[in-house]
Design a protein around this motif. Structure first.
Motif, mmCIF file in Angstrom:
data_model
loop_
_atom_site.group_PDB
_atom_site.id
_atom_site.type_symbol
_atom_site.label_atom_id
_atom_site.label_comp_id
_atom_site.label_asym_id
_atom_site.label_seq_id
_atom_site.Cartn_x
_atom_site.Cartn_y
_atom_site.Cartn_z
ATOM 1 N N ALA A 152 0.591 -1.248 0.163
ATOM 2 C CA ALA A 152 -0.053 0.052 0.005
ATOM 3 C C ALA A 152 0.974 1.354 -0.242
ATOM 4 C CB ALA A 152 -0.884 -0.132 0.717
ATOM 5 N N LYS A 153 2.309 1.210 0.485
ATOM 6 C CA LYS A 153 2.592 2.629 1.207
ATOM 7 C C LYS A 153 3.213 2.673 -1.207
ATOM 8 C CE LYS A 153 4.475 1.641 5.626
ATOM 9 N NZ LYS A 153 5.754 1.220 6.479
ATOM 10 N N ILE A 154 3.537 1.919 -1.332
ATOM 11 C CA ILE A 154 3.893 1.689 -2.305
ATOM 12 C C ILE A 154 3.610 1.958 -3.700
ATOM 13 C CG2 ILE A 154 5.731 0.108 -4.685
ATOM 14 C CD1 ILE A 154 6.481 -1.344 -1.990
ATOM 15 N N ASN A 155 2.720 1.455 -3.463
ATOM 16 C CA ASN A 155 1.072 1.927 -4.119
ATOM 17 C C ASN A 155 0.889 3.851 -4.414
ATOM 18 O OD1 ASN A 155 0.753 -0.793 -5.249
ATOM 19 N ND2 ASN A 155 -1.294 -0.936 -4.138
ATOM 20 N N ARG A 156 0.532 3.974 -3.249
ATOM 21 C CA ARG A 156 0.846 5.372 -2.455
ATOM 22 C C ARG A 156 1.410 5.996 -3.138
ATOM 23 N NH1 ARG A 156 -1.755 7.940 1.397
ATOM 24 N NH2 ARG A 156 -4.318 6.781 1.938
ATOM 25 N N ILE A 157 2.739 6.144 -3.364
ATOM 26 C CA ILE A 157 4.353 6.503 -3.880
ATOM 27 C C ILE A 157 4.268 6.701 -4.661
ATOM 28 C CG2 ILE A 157 6.516 6.330 -4.234
ATOM 29 C CD1 ILE A 157 7.020 5.300 -1.349
ATOM 30 N N ARG A 158 4.005 5.751 -5.767
ATOM 31 C CA ARG A 158 3.767 5.692 -7.578
ATOM 32 C C ARG A 158 2.454 6.303 -7.268
ATOM 33 N NH1 ARG A 158 6.091 -0.668 -8.670
ATOM 34 N NH2 ARG A 158 8.420 -0.396 -7.865
ATOM 35 N N LEU A 159 1.952 5.933 -6.711
ATOM 36 C CA LEU A 159 0.274 7.337 -7.420
ATOM 37 C C LEU A 159 1.104 8.464 -7.421
ATOM 38 C CD1 LEU A 159 -2.523 5.197 -6.139
ATOM 39 C CD2 LEU A 159 -2.205 5.277 -8.376
ATOM 40 N N ARG A 160 1.299 8.912 -6.277
ATOM 41 C CA ARG A 160 1.897 10.201 -6.441
ATOM 42 C C ARG A 160 2.624 11.067 -7.554
ATOM 43 N NH1 ARG A 160 -0.603 13.511 -2.608
ATOM 44 N NH2 ARG A 160 -0.580 12.171 -0.911
ATOM 45 N N ALA A 161 3.561 10.054 -7.748
ATOM 46 C CA ALA A 161 4.387 10.218 -9.524
ATOM 47 C C ALA A 161 4.004 10.148 -10.367
ATOM 48 C CB ALA A 161 5.376 9.252 -9.800
ATOM 49 N N LEU A 162 2.205 9.263 -10.784
ATOM 50 C CA LEU A 162 1.810 9.179 -11.800
ATOM 51 C C LEU A 162 1.122 10.405 -12.379
ATOM 52 C CD1 LEU A 162 -0.087 7.689 -13.913
ATOM 53 C CD2 LEU A 162 -1.440 6.771 -12.121
ATOM 54 N N LEU A 163 0.438 10.862 -11.195
ATOM 55 C CA LEU A 163 0.089 12.481 -10.953
ATOM 56 C C LEU A 163 0.450 13.157 -11.679
ATOM 57 C CD1 LEU A 163 -2.892 12.524 -7.902
ATOM 58 C CD2 LEU A 163 -2.959 11.114 -9.924
ATOM 59 N N ALA A 164 1.519 13.130 -10.676
ATOM 60 C CA ALA A 164 3.118 14.799 -10.986
ATOM 61 C C ALA A 164 3.052 14.016 -12.616
ATOM 62 C CB ALA A 164 3.998 14.351 -10.355
ATOM 63 N N ALA A 165 3.414 13.013 -13.528
ATOM 64 C CA ALA A 165 3.888 13.089 -14.606
ATOM 65 C C ALA A 165 2.276 13.922 -15.800
ATOM 66 C CB ALA A 165 3.823 11.496 -15.153
ATOM 67 N N THR A 166 0.840 12.850 -14.932
ATOM 68 C CA THR A 166 -0.254 13.449 -15.985
ATOM 69 C C THR A 166 -0.669 15.072 -15.217
ATOM 70 O OG1 THR A 166 -1.390 12.511 -14.565
ATOM 71 C CG2 THR A 166 -0.875 11.133 -15.824
#
Length: 167
Positions: A152-166
């Motif tokens: 869950a922690k990893i998913n949250r980090i990666r989702l934030r990175a996804l949002l930064a990229a979009t």
């Protein structure tokens, strides 16, 4: 509009297929990605992150295993840019630490039947080795719960990175 709001708006505007593919880069569980893509639009970043946690909590073990398959072993050569960023502390670890991580990974997999998953962001190779050694003492049920929390922690980090990229 804040950067977070702009990123969320960009994510919410993606076509379904593109959103699902982007989510699969965060977590390789197709069911998790499907649930999050179907939940769009999200009213806030926190709502997206909460939905990600809820979707993960609802996954059967077979989907968790699919999610684990998308992660390299700690200390092995990362297969994605995200994994490379997350495991940056291992890249500079001494050979003895890297060797102990490899041995620990093998012992962990023999004990639990899946890879050692830990949120490695900001942690040194030595820290990751100490966590691995401590978790080897867990029983299978406890370890499965700990692993889900780390995912869950990893998913949250990666989702934030996804949002930064979009944005």
């Amino acid at each position: 509009m804040t950067d977070d709001e702009a990123g969320l708006a960009g994510f919410d505007a993606l076509p379904d297929g593109a959103a699902t593919e982007a989510l699969l880069a965060c977590c390789s569980s197709p069911e998790w990605a499907r649930v999050l893509a179907a939940g769009r639009p999200y009213p806030s970043v926190d709502a997206l992150l909460d939905a990600a946690d809820a979707a993960l909590a609802g996954l059967p073990e077979s989907e968790i295993d699919r999610a684990l398959a998308g992660h390299p072993r700690i200390g092995e050569r990362p297969d994605t840019a995200a994994s490379a960023r997350e495991q940056a502390g291992v890249a500079t670890a001494a050979d003895a630490v890297r060797s102990a991580l490899a041995d620990g990974n093998r012992a962990y997999e023999a004990r639990f039947g899946h890879i050692y998953l830990v949120c490695a962001s900001g942690r040194s190779g030595g820290e990751l080795l100490a966590i691995l050694e401590a978790r080897l003492g867990n029983d299978a049920e406890t370890e499965r719960r700990v692993m889900r929390t780390e995912l869950a922690k990893i998913n949250r980090i990666r989702l934030r990175a996804l949002l930064a990229a979009t944005r």
